[in-house]
Design an enzyme around this catalytic site. Structure first.
Site, PDB file in Angstrom:
ATOM      1  N   TYR A   4      48.478  47.072  31.344  1.00  0.00           N
ATOM      2  CA  TYR A   4      47.558  46.222  32.105  1.00  0.00           C
ATOM      3  C   TYR A   4      47.654  44.785  31.616  1.00  0.00           C
ATOM      4  O   TYR A   4      48.038  44.508  30.477  1.00  0.00           O
ATOM      5  CB  TYR A   4      46.117  46.729  31.990  1.00  0.00           C
ATOM      6  CG  TYR A   4      45.516  46.590  30.606  1.00  0.00           C
ATOM      7  CD1 TYR A   4      44.822  45.439  30.227  1.00  0.00           C
ATOM      8  CD2 TYR A   4      45.632  47.614  29.667  1.00  0.00           C
ATOM      9  CE1 TYR A   4      44.270  45.310  28.963  1.00  0.00           C
ATOM     10  CE2 TYR A   4      45.083  47.499  28.401  1.00  0.00           C
ATOM     11  CZ  TYR A   4      44.403  46.339  28.053  1.00  0.00           C
ATOM     12  OH  TYR A   4      43.860  46.202  26.797  1.00  0.00           O
ATOM     13  N   CYS A   5      47.324  43.862  32.501  1.00  0.00           N
ATOM     14  CA  CYS A   5      47.253  42.439  32.170  1.00  0.00           C
ATOM     15  C   CYS A   5      46.275  41.794  33.145  1.00  0.00           C
ATOM     16  O   CYS A   5      45.587  42.494  33.890  1.00  0.00           O
ATOM     17  CB  CYS A   5      48.633  41.783  32.225  1.00  0.00           C
ATOM     18  SG  CYS A   5      49.445  41.909  33.831  1.00  0.00           S
ATOM     19  N   THR A   6      46.202  40.485  33.169  1.00  0.00           N
ATOM     20  CA  THR A   6      45.168  39.803  33.950  1.00  0.00           C
ATOM     21  C   THR A   6      45.228  40.155  35.434  1.00  0.00           C
ATOM     22  O   THR A   6      44.264  40.660  36.009  1.00  0.00           O
ATOM     23  CB  THR A   6      45.288  38.280  33.777  1.00  0.00           C
ATOM     24  OG1 THR A   6      45.255  37.961  32.388  1.00  0.00           O
ATOM     25  CG2 THR A   6      44.144  37.567  34.486  1.00  0.00           C
TER      26      THR A   6
END
Length: 302
Positions: free
Chosen positions: A184-186
């Protein structure tokens, strides 16, 4: 009602003439008084922009006219009207600087060989079905996770995206190669690349959160698997998803709870530091011992 909005987006598609796309995007944004940052590469486009809601809608409509951008997922959030000081558009070899442009292949459907995309509801379902077998893997810089992350997430010790390939190849995470790993990331773009890197190095079951933390937080607020605030690379610096966001950040001086990243005012430093209100007011009276690697990286978007 707030009519100022911020959008975060990316689209992977072959671009034969990035400079021409840059000129088109510059003309479009300036005509709509939209500011922010856009990166363009032969692999696609990545942007975060702010402006009046009607103007942003016009921008989206026009951008989707480009053949490879029709399916771009635009993530919306509240803006202030002052989120970006100016418009900046750059052409680079990579949309995210992992240092491996030759490893990434794209077609009209996006990145080839990446992880399985999971909608927020599917993320929760995977955890419900497989429990502690699932590992969340943070695809951001380590300092971003100081104020918010998925519960019990693995947070690699990286200061830039360029560190990830070496970090993955270090062997630290080989015990996860046969586990379900949810990256996951922004907004999702860093995981498009990270998931390819991991799969190419023997990780067998790799997922990515579709729409990133932004989409997950907008779906479940603070009543899901995410906890804390989201760091952003604009003048907002943080986003909360509810009125009961958990404070997990710790002040660099007193270890008290805070989510506030501030620039150290020491002339020799000016690094981005987690400081509570009281310590920020008095920090000029203390010796500077801040991590010099944490910088306000305005080149990174999502």
């Amino acid at each position: 009602m707030n009519f100022n909005k911020v959008i975060l987006y990316y689209g992977f598609a072959p671009i034969s003439d990035p400079q021409a796309v840059k000129l088109w995007q510059k003309t479009l944004c300036e005509s709509l008084n939209i500011k922010g940052r856009i990166l363009i590469s032969p692999h696609g486009i990545n942007g975060t922009l702010g402006g009046n809601m009607d103007d942003v809608k016009k921008y989206i409509k026009n951008t989707r006219q480009y053949p490879g951008f029709k399916k771009i997922d635009f993530k919306w959030s509240e803006g202030t009207g002052q989120d970006f000081p100016k418009l900046k558009i750059k052409v680079k070899d990579e949309l995210v600087a992992f240092g491996n442009p030759g490893e990434i292949k794209v077609d009209e459907n996006g990145v080839i060989g990446g992880g399985i995309h999971l909608r927020p509801e599917e993320v929760n379902k995977l955890v419900e079905e497989r429990g502690d077998e699932v590992f969340f893997f943070d695809g951001r810089n380590a300092f971003e996770a100081k104020i918010g992350k998925f519960k019990n997430a693995v947070v690699p010790n990286v200061t830039t995206s360029n560190d990830f390939v070496k970090e993955i190849e270090s062997g630290k995470y080989d015990h996860l190669k046969d586990k379900p790993v949810v990256t996951y990331c922004t907004g999702g773009i860093r995981c498009e690349i990270l998931s390819v890197v991991m799969k190419n190095r023997g990780f067998n079951e790799v997922y990515q959160v579709k729409g990133g933390i932004v989409r997950y937080g907008n779906t479940f607020g603070d009543d899901g698997l995410w906890e804390g605030s989201l760091y952003t690379f604009d003048d907002r610096l943080t986003i909360d998803f509810s009125d009961h966001t958990k404070l997990i950040g710790e002040c660099a001086h007193c270890n008290g709870p805070t989510k506030e990243f501030r620039n150290c005012q020491k002339a020799e430093c000016h690094q981005l530091v987690l400081l509570c209100d009281a310590c920020y007011e008095s920090h000029l009276d203390r010796p500077c011992k801040h991590d010099r690697e944490i910088k306000r990286n305005r080149e990174l978007i999502g």
